[in-house]
Design a protein around this motif. Sequence first.
Motif, PDB file in Angstrom:
ATOM      1  N   GLY A   1       0.769  -1.422  -0.101  1.00 12.44           N
ATOM      2  CA  GLY A   1      -0.341   0.148  -0.018  1.00 12.44           C
ATOM      3  C   GLY A   1       0.946   1.082   0.376  1.00 12.44           C
ATOM      4  N   LYS A   2       0.312   2.203  -0.036  1.00 14.89           N
ATOM      5  CA  LYS A   2       1.269   3.765  -0.024  1.00 14.89           C
ATOM      6  C   LYS A   2      -0.096   4.468   1.168  1.00 14.89           C
ATOM      7  N   ALA A   3       1.732   4.949   1.581  1.00 15.21           N
ATOM      8  CA  ALA A   3       0.980   5.442   3.276  1.00 15.21           C
ATOM      9  C   ALA A   3       0.194   6.791   2.886  1.00 15.21           C
ATOM     10  N   MET A   4      -0.328   7.226   3.791  1.00 11.04           N
ATOM     11  CA  MET A   4      -0.628   8.613   2.829  1.00 11.04           C
ATOM     12  C   MET A   4      -1.366   9.368   4.369  1.00 11.04           C
ATOM     13  N   PHE A   5      -1.597  10.729   4.780  1.00 14.13           N
ATOM     14  CA  PHE A   5      -2.552  11.391   5.231  1.00 14.13           C
ATOM     15  C   PHE A   5      -1.550  10.958   7.649  1.00 14.13           C
ATOM     16  N   CYS A   6      -0.078  10.681   7.161  1.00 11.23           N
ATOM     17  CA  CYS A   6       0.586   9.892   8.506  1.00 11.23           C
ATOM     18  C   CYS A   6       0.659  10.916   9.431  1.00 11.23           C
ATOM     19  N   ASN A   7       0.670  11.428  10.914  1.00 12.81           N
ATOM     20  CA  ASN A   7       0.768  12.162  11.641  1.00 12.81           C
ATOM     21  C   ASN A   7       2.284  12.002  12.139  1.00 12.81           C
ATOM     22  N   TYR A   8       3.252  11.207  11.904  1.00 11.82           N
ATOM     23  CA  TYR A   8       4.850  10.822  12.124  1.00 11.82           C
ATOM     24  C   TYR A   8       5.638  10.698  10.373  1.00 11.82           C
ATOM     25  N   ASP A   9       6.937  11.036  11.003  1.00 12.62           N
ATOM     26  CA  ASP A   9       7.234  10.563   9.505  1.00 12.62           C
ATOM     27  C   ASP A   9       8.239   9.430   9.428  1.00 12.62           C
ATOM     28  N   ARG A  10       8.322   8.528  10.513  1.00 13.68           N
ATOM     29  CA  ARG A  10       9.282   6.868   9.877  1.00 13.68           C
ATOM     30  C   ARG A  10       7.490   6.220   9.841  1.00 13.68           C
TER      31      ARG A  10
ATOM     32  N   TYR B   1      -1.591   8.947  19.250  1.00 15.22           N
ATOM     33  CA  TYR B   1      -2.614   9.538  18.418  1.00 15.22           C
ATOM     34  C   TYR B   1      -2.199   9.270  17.192  1.00 15.22           C
ATOM     35  N   GLU B   2      -1.314   8.530  16.709  1.00 16.97           N
ATOM     36  CA  GLU B   2      -0.366   7.953  15.413  1.00 16.97           C
ATOM     37  C   GLU B   2      -1.879   8.103  14.382  1.00 16.97           C
ATOM     38  N   THR B   3      -1.849   8.080  12.923  1.00 20.29           N
ATOM     39  CA  THR B   3      -2.770   7.730  12.422  1.00 20.29           C
ATOM     40  C   THR B   3      -1.895   7.887  10.712  1.00 20.29           C
ATOM     41  N   ARG B   4      -2.167   6.566  10.468  1.00 21.37           N
ATOM     42  CA  ARG B   4      -2.198   6.020   9.151  1.00 21.37           C
ATOM     43  C   ARG B   4      -2.949   6.053   7.838  1.00 21.37           C
ATOM     44  N   VAL B   5      -3.467   5.970   6.681  1.00 22.51           N
ATOM     45  CA  VAL B   5      -3.648   6.091   5.611  1.00 22.51           C
ATOM     46  C   VAL B   5      -3.261   4.900   4.884  1.00 22.51           C
ATOM     47  N   TYR B   6      -3.551   3.788   4.263  1.00 19.47           N
ATOM     48  CA  TYR B   6      -2.306   2.954   2.992  1.00 19.47           C
ATOM     49  C   TYR B   6      -4.528   2.872   1.750  1.00 19.47           C
ATOM     50  N   VAL B   7      -3.270   3.065   1.406  1.00 19.87           N
ATOM     51  CA  VAL B   7      -4.059   3.102  -0.191  1.00 19.87           C
ATOM     52  C   VAL B   7      -3.782   1.579  -0.726  1.00 19.87           C
ATOM     53  N   PHE B   8      -4.745   0.893  -1.524  1.00 17.30           N
ATOM     54  CA  PHE B   8      -4.277  -0.069  -2.339  1.00 17.30           C
ATOM     55  C   PHE B   8      -4.517  -0.086  -3.901  1.00 17.30           C
TER      56      PHE B   8
END
Length: 554
Positions: free
Chosen positions: A524-533, A546-553
Amino acid sequence: MKKTQWYKEVTCYQIWPRSFCDGNGDGIGDLEGVLSKLDYLQELGITCIWFSPLYCSPNADFGYDISDYRNISPDYGDNELFKKVLDEAHKRGMKVIMDLVVNHSSDEHEWFRQGIDKNSKYHDYYIWRDGRGKKLPNNWSSLFEGKAWEYNKENGQYYLHLFSKKQPDLNMDNPEVRQEVKDIMRFWLDMGVDGFREDVITFVSKREGLPNALPIPQACGMEHYMDGPHIHEYLKEFREVLNEYDCFVVGEAPMMTPNKALKYIEEGDGMELDMMFHFQHMEADCLFTDFLATPFSLKKLKGAFSRWQEKLYGKGWNALYMENHDHPRIISRYGSEKYRTESGKSIANSYFLQCGTPFIYQGQEIGMVNIDLPKLDDYQDVFVTNNFKTLKLLGFSDAKATARLKSANRGNARTPVQWDSSANAGFTTGKPWMPVNPNYKDGINAQAEMANPKSIFNHYKALIKFRKENPMAIYGDYTEHCKNSKDLYVYSRSYEGKRMLVICSYTEKAAKFIAPEGFDLSKGKAMFCNYDRNEITNNGFTTRPYETRVYVFD
Ligand code: GLC
Ligand code: CA
């Protein structure tokens, strides 16, 4: 049958005009101020503006008590200036919807004044009753203050007010009142507005005979006016007018459930409203109303999200929101002021990528938080007096009741928008009508947020852009994952072969996330994350606060 579908694709922004931007230095937000910020809204990507009431009002409930439905309040400008705002918004590709407040008017409305006279035709525009001897006409309570009845010395009768006594309820059973509502709708639609947000619209039909109700505090009477006997008939009547225009309506609906909602919004010939503002996801840290606090429960929040997503999918359309002028700031409630940016983004991802039309409330896009004012009165909220009494009845001490009401107060959402780091956050050159949150000096302002690529503002901007470019984010189906987690909210959307997985932590503690079956994070492609790594181990990761990530496939 309706033709319009654009309401599904817009991103809406709510303006509560008094606190948005002051153009003339009198300390009160106005339409000149709005004009000066249309480019800002365009920059954010907004495609629809909802104006909280701009009409003439004595401001007992800041515009939700209307004394003239056809004129803009002189505080904000005039009809000509409003038309200019409308045209300028349209030029920028933004629709504009108005607030339609017809459950009640102001007691200073001409109809009410004339209707005190029992012989006037306007008497029957409101709900007047004789007392029962020394007793009130029934036992209902006002949602705002005391009992639902106010005595009028001039005619010796009581009038019904579900909200403050300066907000007498209109008698929707009177066909002439319904005709007035339709005429008001036409007035603004003919001017070019694109629809309405309909204030407490599910309360407008009251049970015949106004019977006594279960003696519960504060909301006594509700079973006799919520989704009342003629509500669907009246809304269908209003819809006939709306159907002549290219517009949409969103109805505010306290205590609404998805099953009941479908009676209003199921798509097809009988559709009455295009979508509804329900309150269920606003109750994850309280019981029915903000001031009856309970510990925040992510499970409660997720349950509400998923019930609405699942029940409505393919049948009716959701309105998505986390803030408005009636609730404290969401970061201060469900997130963390300490992790303001992180939690602000996690909350954003949790609702914005669901199926429905997203709304952003002024200041939410820059992560504004609650304010701490010395006295309850400083918050200037009519709702609070009654709540104080209710909490006292429930055994709260003065100090505890005050502390609770400070954080549950609607005034928290009504402090002036923080535009920059100059005096009064750039909201006004005069004295602001309500205190500005001093934290505008600590970087919580639009200018600083816009300049920082990692800000909440730029996060929303990217989300809006993504939604415009990806039909999956608008029309895709919805599945919730990790349902048992108390810390993580996880859902996926899919549409025409494309999928995305949204992961949102609601805690500063580390939580273990393992991708649900069928999702290979490395693909997936990680998007809209709130941390760099964004490292992945064993198709999962351990969350940071409060980490968030969105993976787009694809
Ligand atoms: C709605 C409005 C709120 C207002 C009330 C009475 O709930 O959003 O601000 O006080 O109706 O009009
Ligand atoms: Ca002003």
